[in-house]
Write a protein that holds these residues in place. Structure first.
Motif, mmCIF file in Angstrom:
data_model
loop_
_atom_site.group_PDB
_atom_site.id
_atom_site.type_symbol
_atom_site.label_atom_id
_atom_site.label_comp_id
_atom_site.label_asym_id
_atom_site.label_seq_id
_atom_site.Cartn_x
_atom_site.Cartn_y
_atom_site.Cartn_z
ATOM 1 N N ILE A 161 0.830 -1.217 0.000
ATOM 2 C CA ILE A 161 0.000 0.000 0.000
ATOM 3 C C ILE A 161 0.861 1.262 0.000
ATOM 4 C CG2 ILE A 161 -2.121 -1.005 0.922
ATOM 5 C CD1 ILE A 161 -1.342 -0.149 3.700
ATOM 6 N N GLY A 237 -4.366 11.096 -0.212
ATOM 7 C CA GLY A 237 -4.886 10.542 1.051
ATOM 8 C C GLY A 237 -3.757 9.899 1.833
ATOM 9 N N TYR A 315 -2.475 -8.592 3.914
ATOM 10 C CA TYR A 315 -1.383 -7.738 4.405
ATOM 11 C C TYR A 315 -0.894 -8.157 5.784
ATOM 12 C CZ TYR A 315 -4.104 -4.624 1.284
ATOM 13 O OH TYR A 315 -4.836 -4.075 0.260
HETATM 14 N N1 LLP Z 1 -6.040 8.656 -3.211
HETATM 15 C C1 LLP Z 1 -5.518 7.716 -4.016
HETATM 16 C C2 LLP Z 1 -5.057 8.081 -5.337
HETATM 17 C C3 LLP Z 1 -5.423 6.392 -3.549
HETATM 18 O O1 LLP Z 1 -4.894 5.463 -4.352
HETATM 19 C C4 LLP Z 1 -5.885 6.050 -2.255
HETATM 20 C C5 LLP Z 1 -5.789 4.676 -1.747
HETATM 21 C C6 LLP Z 1 -6.441 7.072 -1.467
HETATM 22 C C7 LLP Z 1 -6.491 8.367 -1.972
HETATM 23 C C8 LLP Z 1 -6.983 6.816 -0.090
HETATM 24 O O2 LLP Z 1 -5.991 6.398 0.775
HETATM 25 P P1 LLP Z 1 -6.327 6.275 2.358
HETATM 26 O O3 LLP Z 1 -6.629 7.662 2.855
HETATM 27 O O4 LLP Z 1 -7.475 5.382 2.500
HETATM 28 O O5 LLP Z 1 -5.094 5.712 2.916
HETATM 29 N N2 LLP Z 1 -6.502 -1.940 0.476
HETATM 30 C C9 LLP Z 1 -5.479 -1.319 1.280
HETATM 31 C C10 LLP Z 1 -5.379 0.163 1.043
HETATM 32 C C11 LLP Z 1 -5.168 0.526 -0.411
HETATM 33 C C12 LLP Z 1 -5.168 2.016 -0.650
HETATM 34 C C13 LLP Z 1 -5.223 2.326 -2.092
HETATM 35 N N3 LLP Z 1 -5.251 3.726 -2.410
HETATM 36 C C14 LLP Z 1 -5.740 -1.654 2.750
HETATM 37 O O6 LLP Z 1 -6.707 -2.357 3.042
HETATM 38 O O7 LLP Z 1 -4.951 -1.253 3.617
#
Ligand code: LLP
Length: 413
Positions: A161, A237, A315
């Motif tokens: 990630i 994010g 993970y």
């Molecule tokens: N913006 C973009 C371009 C992203 O690719 C992502 C997440 C976010 C925002 C939001 O990220 P956050 O704030 O949620 O960290 N399945 C994995 C997480 C994959 C995240 C992918 N991109 C897990 O369960 O930990």
């Protein structure tokens, strides 16, 4: 608020989880509306009167009721597919507040987004830039674009990630970004509106955010010298949450740090939080089917599995598991596992629990990347989803049925 204990029993807001299990069955995802609102307000109010847009990352949890809740609070959205755009629209969100990220936007998806006049495309390669330009020309439209820059910083999170290293597939290499902006400025069907980055998810250390922000601001300086003006800066994010003992940066401190990086600039700031908005607003409610004594360990076999919540299997992620009702019996160590035919099908290992067969468990911090990553593996029907608002439950997705599972399939005569 959120999840709390009353007389030894776990509640979501003012509703006992045991009553949800009784009425809707298990496994079921349960979300606290108050927590969703509280988390959004933390990010949103931290900007004070600085122009900004919180763009909720739809992939974290795309349930229509959740998108609708954020839309009602004024949120924008970060999407990565045509399907996510259609969800935003179906939930009452505005295309004009939606940014479109992702390395593989198809022609159809670009057309759909242009038709709905989204806020901007976060462009991830020069080929994509050319594709957007050609489609915009053919539609006699001007496409708003922002280049997603890969700042080459180590997010120090799980390698699956982490997205901001030059070895990752995401974004345009930092050194090539200016050239791409130059290229865009010569194409009348493109309108440059911003710059973007996203370095990874579940970041607990504030330093990588700061490194990325200063690299982005360096580019903003250079763009200014080239005569290229931007409307917004999108810092992506990635703000982490507490699953176990992490102490991630608070939304307020995170936003203050970003604003400090702006310095003399007055650009609108965009952020794309996903997990930090929904992660701790949800749990997965499940029941113990069997307790089993193995050769060298005990298993609690539950009715939820890796297909419902894949993060532990994928993970090695930790989710705290708590009995819904406390029991005063000797606690024992259990591997909490599902019915799926894979050894990787576990929700937690070696957990100390005072439980008996038939007891309910809550798998905490499951609001983000839980239901959104679920599958039908082993022909399992996906869980129901409930949103709790004080003492009221709303069924925001009914449990899947067998007919829905095979819908679309047919025999080859
Ligand atoms: N913006 C973009 C371009 C992203 O690719 C992502 C997440 C976010 C925002 C939001 O990220 P956050 O704030 O949620 O960290 N399945 C994995 C997480 C994959 C995240 C992918 N991109 C897990 O369960 O930990």
């Amino acid at each position: 608020m959120g999840f709390n204990r009353q007389n030894g029993e776990l509640y979501c807001e003012s509703v006992a989880l045991s009553s949800i299990a009784q009425e809707y069955g298990t496994p079921t995802y349960v979300y606290s509306r108050a927590t969703l609102i509280e988390q959004y307000n933390l990010f949103n109010s931290a900007f004070h009167d600085h122009p900004h847009l919180v763009c909720y990352a739809v992939k974290a949890n795309p349930n229509l009721a959740i998108l609708n809740q954020f839309a009602r609070l004024g949120s924008g959205f970060d999407i990565v597919s045509g399907g996510e755009l259609q969800r935003v629209l179906a939930a009452g969100g505005q295309a004009g507040k939606t940014v479109f990220s992702g390395v593989g936007k198809s022609e159809d998806e670009i057309r759909l987004a242009l038709n709905h006049d989204i806020l901007c495309f976060n462009v991830e390669s020069s080929e994509e830039l050319l594709r957007i330009d050609a489609i915009a020309q053919s539609m006699k439209k001007q496409a708003p674009i922002s280049i997603r820059v890969n700042p080459d910083v180590d997010a120090k999170t799980h390698p699956h990630i982490s997205t901001g290293l030059k070895s990752n597939k995401f974004g345009v290499p930092w050194q090539e970004a200016l050239q791409l902006y130059q290229q865009a400025s010569n194409r009348p069907a493109l309108r440059t509106v911003g710059i973007d980055c996203h370095i990874g998810s579940q970041l607990t250390d504030p330093l990588p955010f700061a490194e990325a922000a200063s690299r982005i601001m360096e580019l903003v300086d250079n763009l200014g010298r080239m005569g290229i003006q931007l409307d917004h800066i999108d810092f992506g994010g990635g703000v982490g949450i507490r699953y176990k003992e992490e102490a991630p940066i608070s939304p307020t401190d995170y936003v203050s740090a970003l604003m400090a990086h702006l310095g003399k600039y007055k650009h609108q700031i965009l952020i794309e939080p996903g997990r930090a908005l929904v992660g701790n607003s949800g749990i997965l409610l499940t029941r113990i089917e069997y307790l089993k004594q193995g050769e060298d360990r005990r298993f609690a076999i539950i009715d939820a599995a890796m297909n419902d919540l894949i993060r532990p299997a994928l993970y090695d992620a930790w989710h705290t598991i708590e009995p819904v009702r406390e029991r005063s019996i000797m606690p024992r160590h259990y591997d909490v596992v599902g019915p799926v035919c894979e050894s990787g099908d576990f929700l937690g290992k070696n957990r100390l629990l005072s439980v008996e067969t038939g007891d309910l468990l809550a798998i905490l911090s499951s609001g983000a990347y839980g239901m959104s990553m679920s599958s039908n593996y082993n022909s399992r029907l996906r869980p129901a989803e409930i949103m709790v608002d004080n003492d009221t439950c709303f069924l925001i997705r009914k449990r899947e049925t067998f007919n829905e599972l095979i819908q679309g399939e047919s025999l080859a005569p």
